[in-house]
Design a protein around this motif. Structure first.
Motif, mmCIF file in Angstrom:
data_model
loop_
_atom_site.group_PDB
_atom_site.id
_atom_site.type_symbol
_atom_site.label_atom_id
_atom_site.label_comp_id
_atom_site.label_asym_id
_atom_site.label_seq_id
_atom_site.Cartn_x
_atom_site.Cartn_y
_atom_site.Cartn_z
ATOM 1 N N UNK A 337 39.767 6.756 18.745
ATOM 2 C CA UNK A 337 38.434 7.507 18.831
ATOM 3 C C UNK A 337 37.339 6.449 18.455
ATOM 4 N N UNK A 338 37.678 5.258 17.902
ATOM 5 C CA UNK A 338 36.434 4.607 17.543
ATOM 6 C C UNK A 338 35.656 4.059 18.475
ATOM 7 N N UNK A 339 35.899 3.457 19.758
ATOM 8 C CA UNK A 339 34.894 3.078 20.736
ATOM 9 C C UNK A 339 33.898 4.271 20.994
ATOM 10 N N UNK A 340 34.322 5.353 20.896
ATOM 11 C CA UNK A 340 33.076 6.491 21.134
ATOM 12 C C UNK A 340 32.623 6.735 19.848
ATOM 13 N N UNK A 341 33.107 7.086 18.906
ATOM 14 C CA UNK A 341 32.335 7.311 17.509
ATOM 15 C C UNK A 341 31.359 6.319 17.019
ATOM 16 N N UNK A 342 31.576 4.879 17.546
ATOM 17 C CA UNK A 342 30.570 3.980 17.055
ATOM 18 C C UNK A 342 29.251 4.111 17.852
ATOM 19 N N UNK A 343 29.406 4.881 18.938
ATOM 20 C CA UNK A 343 28.166 5.120 19.804
ATOM 21 C C UNK A 343 27.090 5.625 19.206
ATOM 22 N N UNK A 344 27.334 6.509 18.087
ATOM 23 C CA UNK A 344 26.480 7.189 17.373
ATOM 24 C C UNK A 344 25.440 6.383 16.701
ATOM 25 N N UNK A 345 26.138 5.292 16.260
ATOM 26 C CA UNK A 345 25.317 4.306 15.423
ATOM 27 C C UNK A 345 24.204 3.368 16.332
ATOM 28 N N UNK A 346 24.248 3.600 17.621
ATOM 29 C CA UNK A 346 23.309 2.863 18.416
ATOM 30 C C UNK A 346 21.958 3.266 18.223
ATOM 31 N N UNK A 347 22.060 4.521 17.861
ATOM 32 C CA UNK A 347 20.731 4.999 17.745
ATOM 33 C C UNK A 347 20.081 5.139 16.266
ATOM 34 N N UNK A 348 20.626 4.453 15.479
ATOM 35 C CA UNK A 348 20.294 4.567 14.080
ATOM 36 C C UNK A 348 18.731 3.778 13.907
ATOM 37 N N UNK A 349 18.606 2.628 14.329
ATOM 38 C CA UNK A 349 17.476 1.939 14.115
ATOM 39 C C UNK A 349 16.039 2.592 14.744
ATOM 40 N N UNK A 350 16.284 3.329 15.935
ATOM 41 C CA UNK A 350 15.393 4.101 16.420
ATOM 42 C C UNK A 350 15.003 5.348 15.632
ATOM 43 N N UNK A 351 16.093 6.012 15.103
ATOM 44 C CA UNK A 351 15.931 7.007 14.210
ATOM 45 C C UNK A 351 15.474 6.754 12.888
ATOM 46 N N UNK A 352 15.479 5.666 12.161
ATOM 47 C CA UNK A 352 14.827 5.329 11.228
ATOM 48 C C UNK A 352 13.543 4.869 11.200
ATOM 49 N N UNK A 353 13.143 4.203 12.677
ATOM 50 C CA UNK A 353 11.786 3.810 12.851
ATOM 51 C C UNK A 353 10.820 5.161 13.266
ATOM 52 N N UNK A 354 11.500 6.130 13.813
ATOM 53 C CA UNK A 354 10.716 7.387 13.821
ATOM 54 C C UNK A 354 10.688 8.335 12.797
#
Length: 485
Positions: A337-354
């Motif tokens: 499940x790891x390769x799909x689960x980690x996709x959620x972290x790709x949006x962390x920098x944008x989420x924090x910026x906004x």
């Protein structure tokens, strides 16, 4: 690129600030090897996540409030003292009221929610509640130290929590082998010790007081954040309870273990957030601006670079490192499940910026709306997908809500702040890497072993980072080389 001073502070706060959460990762081999099977680990997960929900309620987002208002009152020591003293009183009052209500209604409520007795009030439910109340003091005081840039005390407070939690938990596992008693006792005893220390420093430096004007202001500032935090808890931890309801506790354990394997990414990015955000808050406070600058964007770029590298490193290292410490092979099925689960972290920098402008400019009322929408989508998708794809359904629902959150945050945040940033670094780079992961692991593993895919994605990620950030990296290396010469 990010300044050398900020880089050093980032490393310090990242490492030290990550210790309390990283303790869960360090204890993972002991949980998996000394608890009685994956089912027992799944039950422990439900108790710990229940404690986190209680912590969200009793903390009332005062940890976020103290970070924002510190900069507002730091030039007026008298106001700052009254404000922080009021926050300490609120923590005590809210914790006491919640504990009283728990004694009156806790057993009845938990029996109604968990008919299978996955969680019971006595003794472990009560112990989890007490841990949450005590830990909320530590979290609030730790956030104050970050904003004050008191690195030495921040270091020792976090080191103390880390060591006591590890020692008490391992001692509990030794005294109560194969049972959840040890981990729950370890969490409770360490939180009691930290509560006493933080309360002492709060009382000595700011006193314990209650000023009505600050109570009212804090209440209206924090209430939307509490709604938001509860919704975030549902988003981050509610899926375990869906699995417990629709599948088995074994599946709860497998899914939670998969998320724990990605914990290194989470704790480092969280600590990096706590390091970068006060720097940007200070820039906004001093320059009185409501728009992006190169200085501000450099911090967001560094965040993006870090998150990508951590994702690639996790996919490469964890499937190799975990079997060295975890002997129960049942847990290894979580690697798929790891390769799909980690996709959620790709949006962390944008989420924090906004997210930052909404917090700093006190537009917190929009946060519950934003995350309620994404949370409803995730829970609804989880219930539907799990019927057809089991754990995979929960994994997919976990990931698909992240870009929705970013889009909703961007809409609201753009109303109070003007964003100008490099889309290639913040959007296109993570997007290309995410698509490559899906291709590598859905197609490539049919032809070659998984280890080669792990190596390939790591090399590909580092190459992308080198291409996109080449000017900054080259300038930084060259300037240092010339300075030494």
């Amino acid at each position: 690129m990010i300044s050398s001073k900020l880089l050093k502070n980032s490393i310090l706060y990242t490492i030290v600030g990550s210790l309390p959460l990283a303790s869960g990762l360090i204890l993972l081999p002991f949980y998996t090897n000394y608890l009685k099977g994956v089912d027992t680990y799944g039950i422990l997960t439900l108790y710990i996540n229940f404690s986190l929900l209680v912590q969200v309620i009793v903390n009332f987002s005062l940890d976020s409030s103290i970070g924002i208002h510190y900069f507002e009152y730091k030039d007026d020591p008298d106001k700052l003292k009254k404000y922080i003293g009021t926050l300490v009183s609120l923590l005590l009052v809210i914790g006491g009221i919640f504990l009283l209500i728990s004694f009156l209604l806790g057993d009845t409520v938990l029996k109604l929610i968990f008919s299978d007795k996955a969680i019971v009030f006595l003794p472990f439910g009560l112990m989890s509640i007490l841990s949450a109340i005590f830990f909320s003091f530590y979290k609030t005081y730790s956030n104050l130290l970050i904003n004050q840039q008191r690195t030495i005390r921040f270091f020792w407070v976090n080191i103390l929590y880390f060591l006591t939690y590890i020692v008490f938990t391992l001692g509990g596992l030794y005294i109560f082998p194969y049972q959840i008693d040890g981990p729950i006792w370890g969490r409770l005893l360490s939180s009691v010790l930290l509560f006493m220390i933080c309360l002492y420093f709060f009382a000595r430096e700011y006193g314990i007081s209650l000023h009505k004007e600050y109570v009212t202001e804090t209440f209206f500032f924090c209430l939307p954040l509490v709604y938001y935090s509860i919704i975030m808890w549902v988003t981050n931890y509610g899926d375990r309870y869906i699995i417990n309801f629709m599948l088995k506790k074994f599946d709860v354990g497998i899914y939670d273990f998969a998320l724990k394997v990605t914990l290194l990414i989470d704790v480092v990015l969280m600590a990096l957030t706590n390091t970068i955000n006060p720097v940007i808050y200070r820039i906004w406070s001093e320059k009185k601006i409501k728009h992006s600058t190169d200085e501000i964007n450099q911090n967001h770029h560094f965040f993006t670079l870090t998150q990508l590298f951590l994702i690639a490193l996790t996919l490469l290292v964890m499937p190799l490192a975990v079997p060295l410490f975890v002997k129960n092979t049942d847990y290894f099925t979580s690697f798929q499940y790891l390769p799909i689960l980690v996709l959620g972290f790709l949006f962390r920098s944008l989420s924090n910026m906004y997210m930052m402008p909404l917090l700093y400019y006190k537009k917190t009322k929009v946060l519950p709306k934003v995350f309620l929408i994404s949370s409803v989508i995730q829970i609804a998708a989880g219930f539907v997908f799990i019927k057809y794809w089991g754990i995979w359904g929960v994994v997919i629902s976990f990931v698909i809500t992240k870009p929705i959150q970013v889009w909703l945050l961007a809409r609201e945040s753009s109303k109070v702040y003007e964003f100008k940033f490099n889309k290639a670094k913040m959007i296109y780079l993570p997007m290309v890497y995410g698509i490559s992961l899906i291709c590598f692991y859905s197609i490539g593993t049919k032809f070659v072993d998984r280890i080669y895919m792990d190596i390939l994605q790591f090399v590909f990620c580092c190459t992308l980072i080198g291409i996109v950030f080449w000017n900054e990296i080259n300038e930084k290396i060259l300037s240092r080389f010339l300075a030494k010469k």
